[in-house]
Design a protein around this motif. Sequence first.
Motif, mmCIF file in Angstrom:
data_model
loop_
_atom_site.group_PDB
_atom_site.id
_atom_site.type_symbol
_atom_site.label_atom_id
_atom_site.label_comp_id
_atom_site.label_asym_id
_atom_site.label_seq_id
_atom_site.Cartn_x
_atom_site.Cartn_y
_atom_site.Cartn_z
ATOM 1 N N GLY A 1 9.410 3.575 -5.149
ATOM 2 C CA GLY A 1 8.428 2.799 -5.911
ATOM 3 C C GLY A 1 8.844 1.345 -6.058
ATOM 4 O O GLY A 1 8.003 0.443 -5.995
ATOM 5 N N PHE B 1 -2.799 -1.857 -1.722
ATOM 6 C CA PHE B 1 -3.734 -1.620 -2.827
ATOM 7 C C PHE B 1 -3.288 -2.362 -4.072
ATOM 8 O O PHE B 1 -4.090 -3.050 -4.722
ATOM 9 C CB PHE B 1 -3.825 -0.111 -3.089
ATOM 10 C CG PHE B 1 -4.710 0.247 -4.246
ATOM 11 C CD1 PHE B 1 -6.079 0.312 -4.083
ATOM 12 C CD2 PHE B 1 -4.164 0.512 -5.491
ATOM 13 C CE1 PHE B 1 -6.897 0.632 -5.161
ATOM 14 C CE2 PHE B 1 -4.971 0.835 -6.556
ATOM 15 C CZ PHE B 1 -6.344 0.895 -6.390
ATOM 16 N N TRP B 2 -2.002 -2.237 -4.440
ATOM 17 C CA TRP B 2 -1.535 -2.880 -5.664
ATOM 18 C C TRP B 2 -1.535 -4.394 -5.542
ATOM 19 O O TRP B 2 -1.807 -5.100 -6.523
ATOM 20 C CB TRP B 2 -0.144 -2.373 -6.025
ATOM 21 C CG TRP B 2 -0.159 -0.954 -6.462
ATOM 22 C CD1 TRP B 2 0.471 0.100 -5.885
ATOM 23 C CD2 TRP B 2 -0.896 -0.413 -7.563
ATOM 24 N NE1 TRP B 2 0.178 1.255 -6.555
ATOM 25 C CE2 TRP B 2 -0.657 0.983 -7.586
ATOM 26 C CE3 TRP B 2 -1.735 -0.960 -8.522
ATOM 27 C CZ2 TRP B 2 -1.220 1.818 -8.532
ATOM 28 C CZ3 TRP B 2 -2.302 -0.128 -9.475
ATOM 29 C CH2 TRP B 2 -2.042 1.241 -9.476
ATOM 30 N N THR C 1 -1.106 3.160 7.367
ATOM 31 C CA THR C 1 -0.962 4.254 6.391
ATOM 32 C C THR C 1 0.274 4.117 5.494
ATOM 33 O O THR C 1 0.176 4.306 4.274
ATOM 34 C CB THR C 1 -0.933 5.612 7.123
ATOM 35 O OG1 THR C 1 -2.182 5.800 7.806
ATOM 36 C CG2 THR C 1 -0.733 6.755 6.147
ATOM 37 N N GLU D 1 8.108 -0.385 -2.816
ATOM 38 C CA GLU D 1 6.675 -0.654 -2.711
ATOM 39 C C GLU D 1 6.270 -1.817 -3.607
ATOM 40 O O GLU D 1 5.410 -2.630 -3.226
ATOM 41 C CB GLU D 1 5.883 0.594 -3.091
ATOM 42 C CG GLU D 1 5.924 1.692 -2.038
ATOM 43 C CD GLU D 1 5.011 2.847 -2.392
ATOM 44 O OE1 GLU D 1 4.459 2.846 -3.513
ATOM 45 O OE2 GLU D 1 4.845 3.742 -1.546
ATOM 46 N N SER E 1 4.596 -5.177 -2.414
ATOM 47 C CA SER E 1 3.336 -5.613 -3.008
ATOM 48 C C SER E 1 3.408 -7.075 -3.432
ATOM 49 O O SER E 1 2.454 -7.840 -3.239
ATOM 50 C CB SER E 1 2.992 -4.739 -4.225
ATOM 51 O OG SER E 1 2.792 -3.408 -3.841
ATOM 52 N N MET F 1 -3.356 5.540 -8.154
ATOM 53 C CA MET F 1 -4.351 4.646 -7.577
ATOM 54 C C MET F 1 -5.757 5.091 -7.931
ATOM 55 O O MET F 1 -6.690 4.290 -7.986
ATOM 56 C CB MET F 1 -4.189 4.580 -6.056
ATOM 57 C CG MET F 1 -2.984 3.806 -5.578
ATOM 58 S SD MET F 1 -3.014 3.490 -3.798
ATOM 59 C CE MET F 1 -2.986 5.155 -3.151
ATOM 60 N N TRP G 1 -0.455 1.549 2.508
ATOM 61 C CA TRP G 1 -1.679 1.556 1.721
ATOM 62 C C TRP G 1 -1.408 1.283 0.254
ATOM 63 O O TRP G 1 -2.136 0.538 -0.401
ATOM 64 C CB TRP G 1 -2.418 2.893 1.881
ATOM 65 C CG TRP G 1 -3.310 2.956 3.074
ATOM 66 C CD1 TRP G 1 -3.281 3.864 4.090
ATOM 67 C CD2 TRP G 1 -4.381 2.060 3.408
ATOM 68 N NE1 TRP G 1 -4.249 3.598 5.023
ATOM 69 C CE2 TRP G 1 -4.937 2.501 4.632
ATOM 70 C CE3 TRP G 1 -4.917 0.933 2.799
ATOM 71 C CZ2 TRP G 1 -6.007 1.846 5.245
ATOM 72 C CZ3 TRP G 1 -5.981 0.282 3.405
ATOM 73 C CH2 TRP G 1 -6.504 0.742 4.609
ATOM 74 N N SER G 2 -0.375 1.919 -0.281
ATOM 75 C CA SER G 2 -0.084 1.756 -1.708
ATOM 76 C C SER G 2 0.259 0.306 -2.034
ATOM 77 O O SER G 2 -0.268 -0.272 -2.996
ATOM 78 C CB SER G 2 1.065 2.679 -2.115
ATOM 79 O OG SER G 2 1.360 2.537 -3.480
ATOM 80 N N ALA G 3 1.133 -0.311 -1.225
ATOM 81 C CA ALA G 3 1.525 -1.698 -1.469
ATOM 82 C C ALA G 3 0.327 -2.638 -1.306
ATOM 83 O O ALA G 3 0.133 -3.568 -2.098
ATOM 84 C CB ALA G 3 2.648 -2.101 -0.512
#
Length: 355
Positions: free
Chosen positions: A157, A32-33, A25, A160, A164, A319, A28-30
């Motif tokens: 950010g 995803f990008w 969890t 992240e 990423s 996202m 997820w952002s990293a």
Amino acid sequence: MIEHDRLLVQILMLSLLGACLWVLTPFWSALFWAAVLAFASWPLMLGLTRLLRGRTAVAAGVLTLAWMLLVAGPLVWLGFNLADHIRSVVALLKDLQVEGLPPPPTWLAGVPLFGARLVELWNSIDQQGTALFVTLKPYLGEMGNWLLARSAQLGKGVLELVLSLVLLFFFYRDGPRMAEYARSLLERLLDERADHYLELVAGTVQRVVNGVIGTAAAQALLAYIGFLIAGVPGALILGLLTFAFSFIMIPPLVWGPATAWLFWQGDYGMGLFLGIWGLVVISGVDNVLKPYLISRGGTLPLVVVLLGVLGGMLAFGFMGLFLGPTLLAVAYSLIGDWIAGPQHKRRPAQPDAAA
């Protein structure tokens, strides 16, 4: 007994999957990008791998390093320039507090009906400047706290983004293996339709990436041209800022203050020009170019694309710009298959021409 064991295995598998998702969890952002960036630049990876004679790991490392230089370098440069501009704004506020406002512009008195009152208000604010700053001081403190909170989010950010770029190397290196794994999972769920939905998702994501980057680049170029024509200092930096803010669809945060600065300097003609240019050209191109680029070459209706982009951002944040159209595209195709399936089964066989 066999059914009971199978149900138990399924429950254990679902529990294990849920636990894995819970562990992932925070990332997820990293993830995803990194996946979106790897997918969007995959043709570069294929070309570089061929150039390096099949050495996939080396190609992944070179391309990841190039992304780090392209992304991290401008961010550091932009950060230093932003610090200079922030210092200039602070100095301007201090000058206003000490020296007050400049004389009212001559055109202010000529405003129909309200000219005299506007001049009087201007002089009143100038005379009561110290008291005004004392009144605004608590709000300035709240604004400082807000900026501090946004700075913390910006730092998160950046972390992240760094993560990423690190994960991007593994997406490049193991991309074919991941794609084959995803295809195998879909084949267990959708049988022969797996390739169709993989192509659907890939095409939708590619069009969204092209739409977002293409629109941001167009808005940045148009903003740079407008800043050059208006004579705004730091036009290149402001153009890069417009490119960044275009991703979250708020470029007025760049050209709006620049327009206000021109009015403050007394350059009302160029201020009016930049305001109209920003509102009609810079911000207006987003409403035309982005939907066109996203919907071009796809079967998804334009209104569904718009709903996917806007609804996805409201539901999932930035996202959702990618998730919204992708989810709607898959759902649109699934519903189409479900509707066409029974009709296809009920369709009578065509008579034999020879008969």
